[in-house]
Motif scaffolding. Structure first.
Motif, PDB file in Angstrom:
ATOM      1  N   ARG A  81      -7.371   4.083  -7.746  1.00  0.00           N
ATOM      2  CA  ARG A  81      -8.311   4.768  -7.165  1.00  0.00           C
ATOM      3  C   ARG A  81      -8.865   5.914  -8.069  1.00  0.00           C
ATOM      4  NH1 ARG A  81      -5.536   7.441  -2.025  1.00  0.00           N
ATOM      5  NH2 ARG A  81      -4.401   8.739  -3.778  1.00  0.00           N
ATOM      6  N   GLY A  82      -7.937   6.204  -8.849  1.00  0.00           N
ATOM      7  CA  GLY A  82      -8.349   7.250  -9.868  1.00  0.00           C
ATOM      8  C   GLY A  82      -9.083   6.549 -11.149  1.00  0.00           C
ATOM      9  N   GLY A  83      -9.338   5.217 -11.114  1.00  0.00           N
ATOM     10  CA  GLY A  83     -10.259   4.601 -12.206  1.00  0.00           C
ATOM     11  C   GLY A  83      -9.365   4.164 -13.127  1.00  0.00           C
ATOM     12  N   ALA A  84      -7.949   4.520 -13.359  1.00  0.00           N
ATOM     13  CA  ALA A  84      -7.175   4.142 -14.568  1.00  0.00           C
ATOM     14  C   ALA A  84      -6.705   2.418 -14.196  1.00  0.00           C
ATOM     15  CB  ALA A  84      -5.877   4.911 -14.470  1.00  0.00           C
ATOM     16  N   TYR A  85      -7.894   1.651 -14.389  1.00  0.00           N
ATOM     17  CA  TYR A  85      -7.442   0.496 -14.154  1.00  0.00           C
ATOM     18  C   TYR A  85      -6.456  -0.358 -15.353  1.00  0.00           C
ATOM     19  CZ  TYR A  85     -11.939   1.139 -11.700  1.00  0.00           C
ATOM     20  OH  TYR A  85     -12.880   1.738 -10.876  1.00  0.00           O
ATOM     21  N   GLY A  86      -6.514   0.123 -16.431  1.00  0.00           N
ATOM     22  CA  GLY A  86      -5.633  -0.461 -17.421  1.00  0.00           C
ATOM     23  C   GLY A  86      -4.429  -0.012 -17.250  1.00  0.00           C
ATOM     24  N   ASN A  87      -4.027   1.346 -16.776  1.00  0.00           N
ATOM     25  CA  ASN A  87      -2.672   1.771 -16.573  1.00  0.00           C
ATOM     26  C   ASN A  87      -2.269   0.991 -15.255  1.00  0.00           C
ATOM     27  OD1 ASN A  87      -2.823   3.491 -18.652  1.00  0.00           O
ATOM     28  ND2 ASN A  87      -3.240   5.363 -17.122  1.00  0.00           N
ATOM     29  N   TRP A 113      -2.935  -2.147 -14.395  1.00  0.00           N
ATOM     30  CA  TRP A 113      -2.657  -3.528 -14.702  1.00  0.00           C
ATOM     31  C   TRP A 113      -1.327  -3.549 -15.643  1.00  0.00           C
ATOM     32  CZ3 TRP A 113      -3.158  -7.829 -12.837  1.00  0.00           C
ATOM     33  CH2 TRP A 113      -2.878  -9.054 -13.661  1.00  0.00           C
ATOM     34  N   ARG A 114      -1.197  -2.451 -16.855  1.00  0.00           N
ATOM     35  CA  ARG A 114      -0.171  -2.391 -17.400  1.00  0.00           C
ATOM     36  C   ARG A 114       1.561  -2.072 -16.645  1.00  0.00           C
ATOM     37  NH1 ARG A 114      -3.744   0.171 -20.953  1.00  0.00           N
ATOM     38  NH2 ARG A 114      -3.344   1.999 -20.044  1.00  0.00           N
ATOM     39  N   ALA A 115       1.212  -1.524 -15.413  1.00  0.00           N
ATOM     40  CA  ALA A 115       2.420  -1.411 -14.592  1.00  0.00           C
ATOM     41  C   ALA A 115       2.617  -2.379 -13.849  1.00  0.00           C
ATOM     42  CB  ALA A 115       2.141  -0.205 -13.672  1.00  0.00           C
ATOM     43  N   ILE A 116       1.753  -3.543 -13.651  1.00  0.00           N
ATOM     44  CA  ILE A 116       1.956  -4.762 -13.040  1.00  0.00           C
ATOM     45  C   ILE A 116       2.871  -5.524 -13.820  1.00  0.00           C
ATOM     46  CG2 ILE A 116       0.897  -6.959 -12.278  1.00  0.00           C
ATOM     47  CD1 ILE A 116      -1.102  -5.054 -10.974  1.00  0.00           C
ATOM     48  N   GLN A 117       2.146  -5.697 -15.352  1.00  0.00           N
ATOM     49  CA  GLN A 117       2.925  -6.393 -16.450  1.00  0.00           C
ATOM     50  C   GLN A 117       4.200  -6.003 -16.631  1.00  0.00           C
ATOM     51  OE1 GLN A 117      -0.400  -6.003 -19.298  1.00  0.00           O
ATOM     52  NE2 GLN A 117      -0.728  -8.009 -18.897  1.00  0.00           N
ATOM     53  N   THR A 118       4.416  -4.834 -16.669  1.00  0.00           N
ATOM     54  CA  THR A 118       5.837  -4.456 -17.075  1.00  0.00           C
ATOM     55  C   THR A 118       6.865  -4.714 -15.839  1.00  0.00           C
ATOM     56  OG1 THR A 118       5.020  -2.317 -18.094  1.00  0.00           O
ATOM     57  CG2 THR A 118       6.990  -2.149 -17.369  1.00  0.00           C
ATOM     58  N   ASP A 166     -11.491  -2.771  -2.477  1.00  0.00           N
ATOM     59  CA  ASP A 166     -12.166  -3.251  -3.936  1.00  0.00           C
ATOM     60  C   ASP A 166     -11.390  -4.746  -4.157  1.00  0.00           C
ATOM     61  OD1 ASP A 166     -12.607  -3.740  -6.356  1.00  0.00           O
ATOM     62  OD2 ASP A 166     -12.211  -1.784  -6.922  1.00  0.00           O
ATOM     63  N   PRO A 167     -12.224  -5.530  -4.275  1.00  0.00           N
ATOM     64  CA  PRO A 167     -11.472  -7.059  -4.441  1.00  0.00           C
ATOM     65  C   PRO A 167     -11.371  -7.236  -5.890  1.00  0.00           C
ATOM     66  CG  PRO A 167     -13.986  -7.403  -4.393  1.00  0.00           C
ATOM     67  CD  PRO A 167     -13.431  -5.736  -4.145  1.00  0.00           C
ATOM     68  N   ARG A 168     -11.503  -6.393  -6.889  1.00  0.00           N
ATOM     69  CA  ARG A 168     -11.334  -6.739  -8.267  1.00  0.00           C
ATOM     70  C   ARG A 168      -9.764  -7.322  -8.558  1.00  0.00           C
ATOM     71  NH1 ARG A 168     -14.477  -1.824 -11.314  1.00  0.00           N
ATOM     72  NH2 ARG A 168     -13.610  -0.872  -9.378  1.00  0.00           N
ATOM     73  N   LEU A 169      -8.778  -6.198  -8.129  1.00  0.00           N
ATOM     74  CA  LEU A 169      -7.449  -6.409  -8.404  1.00  0.00           C
ATOM     75  C   LEU A 169      -6.963  -7.761  -7.831  1.00  0.00           C
ATOM     76  CD1 LEU A 169      -5.029  -5.307  -9.955  1.00  0.00           C
ATOM     77  CD2 LEU A 169      -4.331  -4.261  -7.662  1.00  0.00           C
ATOM     78  N   LEU A 171       5.755  -0.079  -6.303  1.00  0.00           N
ATOM     79  CA  LEU A 171       4.958  -0.690  -7.297  1.00  0.00           C
ATOM     80  C   LEU A 171       3.346  -0.386  -6.689  1.00  0.00           C
ATOM     81  CD1 LEU A 171       4.148  -1.622 -10.026  1.00  0.00           C
ATOM     82  CD2 LEU A 171       4.638  -4.076  -9.132  1.00  0.00           C
ATOM     83  N   VAL A 172       3.174  -0.724  -5.353  1.00  0.00           N
ATOM     84  CA  VAL A 172       1.818  -1.055  -5.007  1.00  0.00           C
ATOM     85  C   VAL A 172       1.282   0.385  -4.840  1.00  0.00           C
ATOM     86  CG1 VAL A 172       0.593  -1.397  -2.832  1.00  0.00           C
ATOM     87  CG2 VAL A 172       2.184  -3.189  -3.573  1.00  0.00           C
ATOM     88  N   ASP A 173       2.138   1.395  -4.324  1.00  0.00           N
ATOM     89  CA  ASP A 173       1.864   2.771  -4.107  1.00  0.00           C
ATOM     90  C   ASP A 173       1.246   3.471  -5.492  1.00  0.00           C
ATOM     91  OD1 ASP A 173       2.449   2.766  -1.595  1.00  0.00           O
ATOM     92  OD2 ASP A 173       4.338   3.769  -1.803  1.00  0.00           O
ATOM     93  N   ARG A 174       2.060   3.036  -6.730  1.00  0.00           N
ATOM     94  CA  ARG A 174       1.461   3.545  -7.802  1.00  0.00           C
ATOM     95  C   ARG A 174       0.227   2.781  -8.420  1.00  0.00           C
ATOM     96  NH1 ARG A 174       5.258   2.515 -13.429  1.00  0.00           N
ATOM     97  NH2 ARG A 174       3.446   3.268 -15.062  1.00  0.00           N
ATOM     98  N   ILE A 175       0.136   1.518  -8.201  1.00  0.00           N
ATOM     99  CA  ILE A 175      -1.090   0.848  -8.545  1.00  0.00           C
ATOM    100  C   ILE A 175      -2.138   1.150  -7.846  1.00  0.00           C
ATOM    101  CG2 ILE A 175      -2.046  -1.317  -8.672  1.00  0.00           C
ATOM    102  CD1 ILE A 175       0.653  -2.590  -9.168  1.00  0.00           C
ATOM    103  N   PHE A 176      -2.051   1.539  -6.672  1.00  0.00           N
ATOM    104  CA  PHE A 176      -3.189   2.081  -5.633  1.00  0.00           C
ATOM    105  C   PHE A 176      -3.677   3.530  -6.261  1.00  0.00           C
ATOM    106  CE2 PHE A 176      -5.144   3.971  -2.072  1.00  0.00           C
ATOM    107  CZ  PHE A 176      -6.051   3.085  -1.572  1.00  0.00           C
ATOM    108  N   ALA A 177      -2.853   4.285  -6.557  1.00  0.00           N
ATOM    109  CA  ALA A 177      -3.029   5.592  -7.189  1.00  0.00           C
ATOM    110  C   ALA A 177      -3.778   5.549  -8.411  1.00  0.00           C
ATOM    111  CB  ALA A 177      -1.845   6.474  -7.267  1.00  0.00           C
ATOM    112  N   GLU A 178      -3.331   4.795  -9.283  1.00  0.00           N
ATOM    113  CA  GLU A 178      -4.093   4.599 -10.684  1.00  0.00           C
ATOM    114  C   GLU A 178      -5.193   3.851 -10.294  1.00  0.00           C
ATOM    115  OE1 GLU A 178      -2.853   5.534 -13.409  1.00  0.00           O
ATOM    116  OE2 GLU A 178      -0.686   5.476 -13.489  1.00  0.00           O
TER     117      GLU A 178
END
Length: 388
Positions: A260-266, A268-273, A297-300, A251-258
Motif C-alpha cells: 500500500r505504501g508503494g514499497a513493492y520490492g520490500n 516481495w523480499r519479505a515473501i522470499q525471506t 490490486d491484482p499485481r501481487l 506476513l500478509v499484514d506486513r506485505i499489505f502495508a509495504e
C-alpha cells in the motif's frame, strides 16, 4: 486388507511389553516386590505396608496407562501427585466394580448354581481390561455399561486378545516358577523365598505390561475407539497448522502495508525471506496467493501465481496448477507463467482436459514472450492441433 491391518495393529501393541522393564518402572517393580515380600512375612504389622504398596502400585499402573495413551513410550516416575487419592480415584473405582460384581454373582449362586456363577465370573474377568480402557478413555459410568465394554472389545479384538494372553501367560509362568525354583539362602542363614519373590515380580510386571499395552491400544487405535490423546500426530499437525496460519497472517499484514505504501520490492523480499525459512514453502505460497487474490490490486496475485505454478507442476499437482492459471486468465487474459516449458505443460493439460479455450489463451503471444526455440516449436505444433 482390513483384517491384515487389524493384525498389524495388534502385533504393534507387543512393543509396549518392554516399557515396564525400563527406567522408573523397573525400579518400582523390583522395590515393590521386595516390600510386598517383607509385608507378607510381617504378619499384622505388615498389613499397612502391603495396603500402601498395593495402593501406590495400582495408581502407578493408571499413570503409566495415561502416559502411553498420550503417545509417550517412557514410564513415568512415581510422584506424590500419582499416589494422592484425591488426584487418582480410578483404582478405587475398579476395585469397587470388581467387589460388587463378586458379591452379586455370589448371591446368584443360590438360583443358578455354582457352574453358572463360575462362567459368569470368568466372563467378568475377560471384561476387566475393557473396564480399565473405558475408565481411561471415557468415564466411570460408561465402564459399568456392558454394551460399551463389548463395543470396545469388538473394535480392537486382536489387541484385546493379546492383552488377555499376556495376563494369562504371566499368571501361568508365575505359578510354575513357585514349583520349579528352590528357596535361596543368604549368609547368616537368612532364608529368602526365591519362588515367591520371582512370582510377585512377574505378576507385578504383567500388571504394568497390561496397562502399558492397554494404553498402547488406546493410542494406536484411537480413531476406532474415539479416544483423543493429549499428544498425537493429528494434534501436533493441528498445532503446527495454527502456528503457520498465525505466521501467514503476520506476513500478509506486513506485505499489505509495504504494498500500500508503494514499497513493492520490500514486499516481495519479505515473501522470499519467509519462503526460504518455511518448512512448507509451497503451501505458504498458495495461502499467500489466495489472500492476495482478494486484494483490489491484482499485481501481487499475478506474480505469486507465476511463482506458484512451477512448484505445483514440479510436485505433480497438475490440476491445481491449471486451476491457478485459469483463475489468473479470468482476471487478466494476458497472464503467462515465467518459463516457456511450464506454459507448454499447462497448454497440454488444458488440451487433454478438453479446455481448448484456456489452451488457446496461453498460446497467444507465446513467441513474443519466450525465446526458447524448442518451446516455440512445440507451441507451434500445439497451435496447429488446437485449430483442427
Amino acid at each position: 486388507m482390513r483384517d491384515y491391518s487389524r493384525r498389524m495393529h495388534a502385533m504393534e501393541t507387543l512393543k509396549y511389553l518392554l516399557i515396564p522393564l525400563r527406567g522408573a518402572a523397573l525400579v518400582l517393580v523390583v522395590s515393590f516386590s521386595i516390600l510386598l515380600l517383607l509385608a507378607a512375612h510381617g504378619g499384622l504389622l505388615g498389613l499397612p505396608l502391603a495396603l500402601l504398596v498395593v495402593s501406590w502400585f495400582f495408581k502407578y499402573g493408571f499413570a503409566l496407562l495415561d502416559r502411553v495413551a498420550d503417545g509417550v513410550n517412557e514410564p513415568p516416575v512415581l510422584s506424590y501427585e500419582m499416589v494422592n487419592p484425591v488426584n487418582e480415584s480410578r483404582p478405587a473405582g475398579l476395585v469397587l466394580v470388581v467387589t460388587i460384581f463378586y458379591v452379586v454373582t455370589a448371591a446368584m449362586g443360590a438360583w443358578f448354581g455354582e457352574e453358572a456363577v463360575t462362567l459368569l465370573r470368568a466372563a467378568g474377568l475377560v471384561l476387566v481390561p475393557a473396564v480399565i480402557m473405558t475408565q481411561a478413555a471415557g468415564s466411570f459410568a460408561q465402564a459399568l455399561n456392558p454394551l460399551v465394554l463389548l463395543q470396545v472389545i469388538l473394535r480392537v479384538p486382536g489387541s484385546y486378545a493379546l492383552v488377555l494372553a499376556v495376563l494369562a501367560g504371566a499368571w501361568w509362568l508365575a505359578t510354575m516358577l513357585v514349583t520349579w525354583l528352590p528357596a535361596a539362602e543368604l549368609p547368616l542363614s537368612i532364608e529368602i523365598p526365591l519362588p515367591e519373590t520371582v512370582r510377585i515380580f512377574i505378576l507385578m510386571y504383567a500388571w504394568l505390561a497390561s496397562f502399558a499395552m492397554l494404553g498402547g491400544v488406546l493410542y494406536v487405535r484411537r480413531h476406532e475407539l474415539g479416544f483423543e490423546p493429549s499428544r498425537s500426530p493429528e494434534r501436533e499437525a493441528e498445532k503446527a497448522q495454527r502456528e503457520r496460519e498465525r505466521q501467514i497472517d503476520m506476513l500478509v499484514d506486513r506485505i499489505f502495508a509495504e504494498w500500500r505504501g508503494g514499497a513493492y520490492g520490500n514486499a516481495w523480499r519479505a515473501i522470499q525471506t519467509h519462503l526460504e525459512s518455511s518448512s512448507l514453502p509451497g503451501e505458504d505460497l498458495k495461502d499467500l496467493f489466495e489472500r492476495a487474490s482478494q486484494w483490489p490490486d491484482p499485481r501481487l496475485a499475478y506474480r505469486l501465481a507465476q511463482e506458484l505454478i512451477p512448484r505445483l507442476l514440479a510436485s505433480r499437482r497438475t490440476g491445481d496448477a491449471l486451476n491457478i492459471a485459469r483463475r489468473q486468465l479470468r482476471s487478466d487474459d494476458q497472464f503467462k507463467p515465467l518459463d516457456g516449458s511450464d506454459t507448454i505443460k499447462l497448454i497440454e493439460l488444458a488440451r487433454d482436459a478438453g479446455d481448448r479455450r484456456t489452451a488457446r489463451m496461453l498460446l497467444q503471444g507465446f513467441s513474443d514472450r519466450y525465446n526458447d526455440d524448442v518451446a516455440q516449436r512445440i507451441a507451434g505444433e500445439l497451435a496447429r492441433q488446437l485449430e483442427r
